[in-house]
Write a protein that holds these residues in place. Structure first.
Motif, short mmCIF file in Angstrom:
data_model
loop_
_atom_site.label_atom_id
_atom_site.label_comp_id
_atom_site.label_asym_id
_atom_site.label_seq_id
_atom_site.Cartn_x
_atom_site.Cartn_y
_atom_site.Cartn_z
N ASP A 1 53.69 58.75 65.21
CA ASP A 1 55.16 58.73 65.22
C ASP A 1 55.75 59.94 64.51
N ASP A 2 54.90 60.80 63.98
CA ASP A 2 55.41 61.99 63.28
C ASP A 2 55.62 63.16 64.24
N GLU B 1 59.79 63.78 65.65
CA GLU B 1 59.45 62.68 64.76
C GLU B 1 60.16 61.39 65.17
N SER C 1 59.44 58.45 63.21
CA SER C 1 59.19 57.53 62.10
C SER C 1 60.34 56.52 62.01
N ASN D 1 49.68 58.94 59.88
CA ASN D 1 51.06 59.01 59.43
C ASN D 1 51.15 59.67 58.06
N THR E 1 54.12 54.21 63.80
CA THR E 1 52.66 54.39 63.79
C THR E 1 51.96 53.07 64.10
MN MN Z 1 55.85 58.68 60.50
#
Ligand code: MN
Length: 257
Positions: free
Chosen positions: A11-12, A42, A44, A96, A110
């Motif tokens: 997720d980054d 990103e 997150s 992550n 993540t």
């Molecule tokens: Mn992240």
């Protein structure tokens, strides 16, 4: 031995160093045939969001590397239903930059990447490191992730389960843990912009954990790798006997099953 097909997401974003470190370790240590499908920026805190109101586009950025204008959940779907020739044996999401402990797993993109794989019937794990992990730290985290991944490939995982793996720098060992709970979190951080208007940051305020020796946060605090099995079935089985005694049938009269 045939090389296991492994999908890696995060997720980054596609440029995150943790993603490359993880892909490298899985290729090197497992001899895996790794395909990376990750968000173009990103994501997150995106949790399990899925893009359903706009088209999903991707770009091939290198051999077996794809950048997707979407969330980790979108990436896993696009990979499995379009990009990959065969279903992967394993999906690994990470690394992550920052631990995913306690209730944070419910916000985590993540963890959601791994959860989506589990829902689609593929064994999966999420991997997170300290927020300030160096390149060397990330290589060490990736090597540990590859060892856990090898176990998952060899043994499979119990039905509906996925692993949430958090790796501190220079770990003293590894612990099987359960998800911890936050005891307390300050609300929002309030600041003022240059024009004097207030604005807020959510999720960055200091927090404390409920003391719990077996929890994920306790393992990290004592510098152990934390491995927590998570469940894709969100039913609270403990609540069923309690709610059963409520006699909900009274609320909507009709024929019972
Ligand atoms: Mn992240």
């Amino acid at each position: 031995m045939t090389r296991p097909a492994v999908l890696v997401t995060n997720d980054d974003g596609v440029r995150a160093p943790g993603l490359a470190a993880l892909a490298r370790a899985l290729e090197r240590d497992l001899g895996a045939e790794v395909t990376v499908v990750a968000p173009d920026r990103e994501q997150s805190g995106a949790s399990h969001a899925m893009t359903i109101r706009s088209p999903l586009r991707f770009e091939r950025v290198a051999e077996s590397w794809y950048s997707v204008e979407g969330t980790p959940t979108d990436c896993v779907n696009l990979a499995i239903f379009h990009l990959l020739d065969e279903r992967p044996a394993l999906v690994v999401s990470g690394i992550n930059a920052g631990y995913n402990l306690g209730e944070d797993v419910t916000y985590s993109g993540t963890v959601a990447g791994a959860l989506e794989a589990r829902i689609l019937g593929i064994a999966s794990l999420a991997v997170s490191s300290a927020p300030d992990a160096s390149a060397e730290d990330l290589d060490a985290v990736a090597a540990i992730a590859a060892r856990v991944a090898a176990e998952v490939l060899a043994r499979g995982l119990p039905a509906d389960s996925l692993l949430n793996v958090n790796v501190p720098p220079a770990p003293r060992g590894i612990r099987l843990t359960h998800q911890g709970r936050r005891a307390f979190r300050e609300g929002l951080i309030e600041r003022r912009d240059p024009k004097g208007r207030e604005y807020y940051w959510i999720g960055l305020a200091p927090s404390e954990w409920e003391p719990d020796d077996g929890a994920d946060h306790a393992a990290i605090a004592e510098r152990y790798v934390s491995v927590t099995p998570l469940h894709s079935d969100m039913t609270c089985h403990r609540a069923i006997p309690v709610l059963s005694a409520w006699g909900l049938e009274r609320l909507v009269p009709g024929s019972s099953r």
